[in-house]
Design a protein around this motif. Structure first.
Motif, mmCIF file in Angstrom:
data_model
loop_
_atom_site.group_PDB
_atom_site.id
_atom_site.type_symbol
_atom_site.label_atom_id
_atom_site.label_comp_id
_atom_site.label_asym_id
_atom_site.label_seq_id
_atom_site.Cartn_x
_atom_site.Cartn_y
_atom_site.Cartn_z
ATOM 1 N N ARG A 2 0.857 -1.181 0.000
ATOM 2 C CA ARG A 2 0.000 0.000 0.000
ATOM 3 C C ARG A 2 0.889 1.226 0.000
ATOM 4 N NH1 ARG A 2 -4.877 -2.361 3.818
ATOM 5 N NH2 ARG A 2 -6.040 -3.249 2.069
ATOM 6 N N GLY A 3 0.606 2.135 -0.915
ATOM 7 C CA GLY A 3 1.427 3.317 -1.053
ATOM 8 C C GLY A 3 1.117 4.366 -0.011
ATOM 9 N N ALA A 4 1.772 5.495 -0.130
ATOM 10 C CA ALA A 4 1.569 6.574 0.822
ATOM 11 C C ALA A 4 0.129 7.088 0.792
ATOM 12 C CB ALA A 4 2.545 7.714 0.524
ATOM 13 N N ASP A 5 -0.575 6.866 -0.346
ATOM 14 C CA ASP A 5 -1.968 7.288 -0.459
ATOM 15 C C ASP A 5 -2.937 6.275 0.136
ATOM 16 O OD1 ASP A 5 -1.721 5.263 -2.285
ATOM 17 O OD2 ASP A 5 -2.140 6.500 -4.056
ATOM 18 N N LEU A 25 -3.662 3.313 -1.007
ATOM 19 C CA LEU A 25 -4.267 2.438 -1.993
ATOM 20 C C LEU A 25 -3.446 1.158 -2.165
ATOM 21 C CD1 LEU A 25 -5.271 5.023 -4.761
ATOM 22 C CD2 LEU A 25 -6.740 3.970 -3.022
ATOM 23 N N SER A 26 -4.145 0.045 -2.375
ATOM 24 C CA SER A 26 -3.493 -1.243 -2.573
ATOM 25 C C SER A 26 -2.920 -1.313 -3.985
ATOM 26 C CB SER A 26 -4.488 -2.383 -2.373
ATOM 27 O OG SER A 26 -5.096 -2.296 -1.112
ATOM 28 N N ARG A 27 -1.729 -1.888 -4.108
ATOM 29 C CA ARG A 27 -1.091 -2.037 -5.411
ATOM 30 C C ARG A 27 -0.320 -3.350 -5.458
ATOM 31 N NH1 ARG A 27 -0.586 3.477 -4.395
ATOM 32 N NH2 ARG A 27 -1.418 4.824 -6.057
ATOM 33 N N THR A 28 -0.316 -3.965 -6.630
ATOM 34 C CA THR A 28 0.514 -5.136 -6.880
ATOM 35 C C THR A 28 1.216 -4.928 -8.201
ATOM 36 O OG1 THR A 28 -1.140 -6.525 -5.789
ATOM 37 C CG2 THR A 28 0.577 -7.646 -7.045
ATOM 38 N N THR A 29 2.494 -5.244 -8.246
ATOM 39 C CA THR A 29 3.259 -5.135 -9.485
ATOM 40 C C THR A 29 4.317 -6.229 -9.481
ATOM 41 O OG1 THR A 29 4.451 -3.611 -10.939
ATOM 42 C CG2 THR A 29 4.980 -3.514 -8.576
ATOM 43 N N PHE A 30 5.124 -6.260 -10.535
ATOM 44 C CA PHE A 30 6.257 -7.170 -10.575
ATOM 45 C C PHE A 30 7.530 -6.350 -10.488
ATOM 46 C CE2 PHE A 30 2.980 -9.911 -12.243
ATOM 47 C CZ PHE A 30 3.272 -11.107 -11.614
ATOM 48 N N VAL A 31 8.434 -6.788 -9.601
ATOM 49 C CA VAL A 31 9.689 -6.080 -9.368
ATOM 50 C C VAL A 31 10.854 -7.023 -9.663
ATOM 51 C CG1 VAL A 31 8.731 -4.498 -7.660
ATOM 52 C CG2 VAL A 31 9.645 -6.698 -6.917
ATOM 53 N N GLY A 32 12.011 -6.457 -9.900
ATOM 54 C CA GLY A 32 13.205 -7.260 -10.159
ATOM 55 C C GLY A 32 13.870 -6.838 -11.441
ATOM 56 N N ASP A 50 14.239 -2.077 -5.182
ATOM 57 C CA ASP A 50 13.575 -0.808 -5.500
ATOM 58 C C ASP A 50 12.150 -0.861 -4.964
ATOM 59 O OD1 ASP A 50 12.606 1.528 -6.478
ATOM 60 O OD2 ASP A 50 12.938 1.080 -8.598
ATOM 61 N N LEU A 51 11.894 -0.157 -3.872
ATOM 62 C CA LEU A 51 10.622 -0.256 -3.159
ATOM 63 C C LEU A 51 9.579 0.741 -3.637
ATOM 64 C CD1 LEU A 51 12.270 -0.688 0.325
ATOM 65 C CD2 LEU A 51 10.853 -2.413 -0.786
ATOM 66 N N GLY A 52 9.949 1.660 -4.536
ATOM 67 C CA GLY A 52 8.990 2.652 -4.999
ATOM 68 C C GLY A 52 8.438 3.468 -3.846
ATOM 69 N N ASP A 53 7.091 3.642 -3.829
ATOM 70 C CA ASP A 53 6.471 4.427 -2.757
ATOM 71 C C ASP A 53 5.847 3.542 -1.683
ATOM 72 O OD1 ASP A 53 4.382 3.405 -4.236
ATOM 73 O OD2 ASP A 53 3.162 5.220 -4.118
ATOM 74 N N ALA A 54 6.286 2.266 -1.611
ATOM 75 C CA ALA A 54 5.716 1.345 -0.625
ATOM 76 C C ALA A 54 6.033 1.795 0.787
ATOM 77 C CB ALA A 54 6.268 -0.072 -0.858
ATOM 78 N N GLY A 96 5.856 -9.419 5.167
ATOM 79 C CA GLY A 96 6.535 -8.552 6.124
ATOM 80 C C GLY A 96 6.065 -7.127 5.991
ATOM 81 N N ALA A 97 6.993 -6.193 6.078
ATOM 82 C CA ALA A 97 6.640 -4.779 6.018
ATOM 83 C C ALA A 97 7.826 -3.979 5.495
ATOM 84 C CB ALA A 97 6.225 -4.273 7.407
ATOM 85 N N VAL A 98 7.500 -2.882 4.819
ATOM 86 C CA VAL A 98 8.519 -1.936 4.356
ATOM 87 C C VAL A 98 8.743 -0.911 5.455
ATOM 88 C CG1 VAL A 98 9.108 -0.201 2.640
ATOM 89 C CG2 VAL A 98 7.906 -2.288 1.943
ATOM 90 N N ARG A 99 9.989 -0.878 5.951
ATOM 91 C CA ARG A 99 10.338 0.071 7.005
ATOM 92 C C ARG A 99 11.743 0.585 6.762
ATOM 93 N NH1 ARG A 99 8.542 -4.442 10.275
ATOM 94 N NH2 ARG A 99 6.396 -4.139 11.034
ATOM 95 N N ARG A 100 11.943 1.876 6.941
ATOM 96 C CA ARG A 100 13.272 2.500 6.894
ATOM 97 C C ARG A 100 14.038 2.131 5.614
ATOM 98 N NH1 ARG A 100 12.599 -0.247 11.310
ATOM 99 N NH2 ARG A 100 14.248 -1.739 10.784
ATOM 100 N N GLY A 101 13.332 2.159 4.488
ATOM 101 C CA GLY A 101 13.992 1.940 3.205
ATOM 102 C C GLY A 101 14.319 0.505 2.882
ATOM 103 N N GLY A 102 13.797 -0.453 3.670
ATOM 104 C CA GLY A 102 14.035 -1.868 3.396
ATOM 105 C C GLY A 102 12.804 -2.695 3.684
#
Length: 660
Positions: free
Chosen positions: A55-58, A60-67, A84-88, A109-115
């Motif tokens: 979920r981004g800063a707004d 909203l739920s999002r799913t994409t492919f990364v790598g 590359d975590l984008g705005d997660a 898990g969770a996105v915290r502190r840039g990881g």
């Protein structure tokens, strides 16, 4: 419609879900870890792509492919990775894929502190991948349904979903925990009912049912769908209910067997976009990675590690040889999928030869203030003709770039030298490389090369000397005639290989003669000057010219005035063509007698063909070598000349038919 009016056809409690699915066996939950173990780290090093739900800063739920390449997710500790975590921000989840492998690795898990902080890890069975045939050649897609108005009417979305057999589906629970699950289906995985509504079958699995348990607490979801052979991804966001309405389930039946439930999705947003991770990972054409750990064996070790009491048999299971466990699981997969109505054939992925060769950086040698020689090494020799070029491929700032560079070394060695003048993004990246770094190369390519047996005359400017050095080094290593080089640079300090040329001239005084022109002192080479210098060579001499276009024009005119036959003048120029914007919607690309592909908006003909596994000819990919020229039989493209098209720089404006 029944899904709008019948509340009794919906599951909206955990008890209701378990009444239909049952509860998972305790062994299923014992396969879950709280951190990455050695096997997981090994798998991440080989996985080039993952579905990523967040979920981004707004909010909203999002799913994409990364790598984009194996090891894109950097492991910092058993509970910490980064990419590359984008705005997660906040709870997030991933499902890691490996081309050709059925099982996936799910990480929550969770996105915290840039990881990304890892909280749950487990192996997901291969049923979703097997149902979808994800790693097999794509099947012809059925026509897209009429959708009318709504988010699913966005350009290309309905057509894509009609062809998509696989998706990564993200959900959240009421406490914010996240889960991304693989979903696969024979045919379309997400069935379009109208412009606002999708239906996804929920077939029998291990009864863990994270997705369904989450949806009874929080009905928001998102998913990202894939079509084998395409680099686009459809992203969908909406709200879902869990339906057991027979009217909805019956059309999803396979051989008369309906699923036990389905997700009825009210779509809020849908969009088709080219996906950089799919493109850069060469998902549909790359060779199978070496030494991939067997994920079922990995799951067995996880089970054994979690068994502390009364689990002697589970401990023993962790010691079963991987090939035995794989054989047992393949039988179980076949049985389970047949009970759902599938005709299952477990077959290995068809692997095409990867034209990219992985090499190691052995040395980066400074030649002048603005030029370096990159020394690459491999276990196999580099075979080419002196004067030919190789295409270097590297990820630069998260984007895969390709640039052609002539070899400056002689062929036959396990070391390849290319000399690069710093003039752009890729060449600046080359200066940051150190011994031990890895690149990919393709080649050799090009028709510019010299052979022994006649007098050789070389004319170059600046970095145009690089193929000349390969020619000089090769010819001087064997008996032959005289070699003469006219070499133009702005100053002596900017003259690449000045010391090496002087050394070779002293070693071979009767065979190599070098004439330097420094334009800051002597002025630019002009037609009279070139004509005067070239006038004394024998009628059998062969001329090789490499440098900027103005130099080429000057030399051609001078040699014309000396009546040198055109077949004795060989030129190599360094030019790159820009890619014109193509259609705003996906376009069908048929290669006559070979196959077909779909070009996403903004995608070149070459990239579309390569993504679909078609044997497209190419080398430099920037419009300089012309090895990718194809014939346009029907349709319109952004750039063509007399029916000839540079596939690497041209995009389709309509559906097109090509001939290789």
């Amino acid at each position: 419609m029944s899904w709008e009016n019948n509340p009794f056809s919906r599951l909206d409690t955990v008890e209701g879900v378990e009444a239909v699915l049952g509860r998972p066996a305790s062994v299923i939950m014992l396969k879950q870890l709280g951190a990455l173990d050695e096997g997981c780290v090994d798998l991440l090093a080989r996985s080039p792509i993952a579905g990523f739900g967040y979920r981004g800063a707004d909010g909203l739920s999002r799913t994409t492919f990364v790598g984009g390449g194996p090891g894109f997710a950097r492991v910092h500790s058993p509970t910490r990775i980064s990419f590359d975590l984008g705005d997660a921000d906040g709870p997030a989840s991933m499902v890691f894929l490996v081309p050709g492998v059925g099982e996936t690795l799910r990480v929550n898990g969770a996105v915290r502190r840039g990881g990304f902080d890892v909280e749950q890890v487990y192996v997901h069975c291969a049923q979703a991948v097997l149902r979808s045939g994800l790693w097999q050649p794509p099947e012809p897609a059925p026509p897209a349904p009429e959708v009318g108005d709504g988010p699913l009417a966005a350009a290309g979305v309905a057509d894509f979903l009609a062809a998509a057999p696989f998706l990564a589906l993200s959900t959240w629970d009421s406490a914010g925990g996240a889960d991304t699950s693989p979903r696969g289906e024979q045919g379309m995985v997400a069935r379009v009912l109208d412009g606002h509504t999708l239906l996804i079958a929920d077939r029998r699995g291990n009864k863990r049912a994270d997705t369904l348990h989450n949806l009874v607490e929080d009905d928001r979801l998102s998913f990202a769908a894939l079509v084998p052979g395409r680099t686009g991804v459809v992203h969908v966001r909406g709200r879902a209910t869990i339906s057991v309405d027979p009217v909805l389930l019956e059309p999803l039946s396979l051989r008369g067997i309906p699923p036990h439930a389905a997700l009825l999705i009210d779509v809020e947003a849908a969009e088709l976009r080219a996906n950089d991770a799919v493109t850069r990972s060469r998902l549909w054409t790359s060779a199978l990675p070496a030494d991939v750990p067997d994920l079922m064996a990995l799951a067995g070790r996880h089970l054994a590690a979690n068994t502390t009491r009364g689990g002697f048999l589970f401990k023993i299971a962790g010691l079963i040889p991987a090939r035995w466990l794989r054989a047992v699981m393949n039988v179980a997969y076949r049985s389970g999928l047949r009970k759902e109505g599938y005709e299952v054939v477990l077959k290995p992925r068809a692997v095409t030869e990867d034209p990219l060769r992985a090499v190691r950086v052995a040395e980066v040698r400074q030649e002048t203030p603005s030029a370096v020689t990159l020394v690459l090494e491999d276990d196999r020799p580099f075979d080419f003709r002196p004067g030919q070029f190789f295409t270097l491929v590297a990820d630069v700032g998260g984007v895969q770039l390709r640039r052609p560079y002539s070899a400056s070394s002689a062929p036959g060695s396990r070391r390849l030298e290319v000399t690069v003048k710093v003039v752009g993004r890729f060449s600046r990246h080359v200066r940051t490389l150190v011994a031990g770094d890895r690149l990919f190369v393709r080649g050799p390519s090009g028709t510019f090369h010299a052979e022994p047996g006649h007098e050789v005359v070389l004319i170059a400017a600046g970095s145009g000397v690089t193929p000349m050095m390969s020619i000089i080094r090769t010819l001087l290593a064997q008996p032959g005639g005289r070699i003469s080089l006219l070499y133009s640079n702005r100053t002596a300090e900017e003259t690449i290989f000045a010391a090496e040329l002087a050394r070779l001239g002293e070693q071979h005084p009767g065979r190599l003669a070098v004439t330097h022109v420094h334009t800051s002192r002597d002025g630019r080479l002009d037609v009279p000057g070139v004509r005067k210098w070239a006038a004394g060579f024998s009628p059998a001499a062969r001329f090789y010219v490499c440098g900027p276009e103005p130099l080429m024009n000057t030399v051609r005119q001078a040699l014309d005035e000396l009546d040198v036959p055109a077949d004795r003048v060989h030129c190599e120029s360094y030019t790159s063509a820009s890619v014109a914007a193509g259609s705003l919607t996906p376009r069908r690309m048929v290669v006559e007698g070979v196959g077909e592909a779909v070009a996403e908006p903004g995608q070149t003909l070459l990239d579309a063909g390569l993504a679909a596994g078609l044997p497209m000819p190419y080398s430099c990919t920037v419009g300089s070598c012309r090895e990718c020229v194809v014939k346009l039989l029907a349709g319109k493209v952004t750039s063509e000349e007399d029916g000839q098209v540079l596939a690497c720089t041209s995009a389709p404006l309509t559906d097109v038919t090509l001939e290789l």
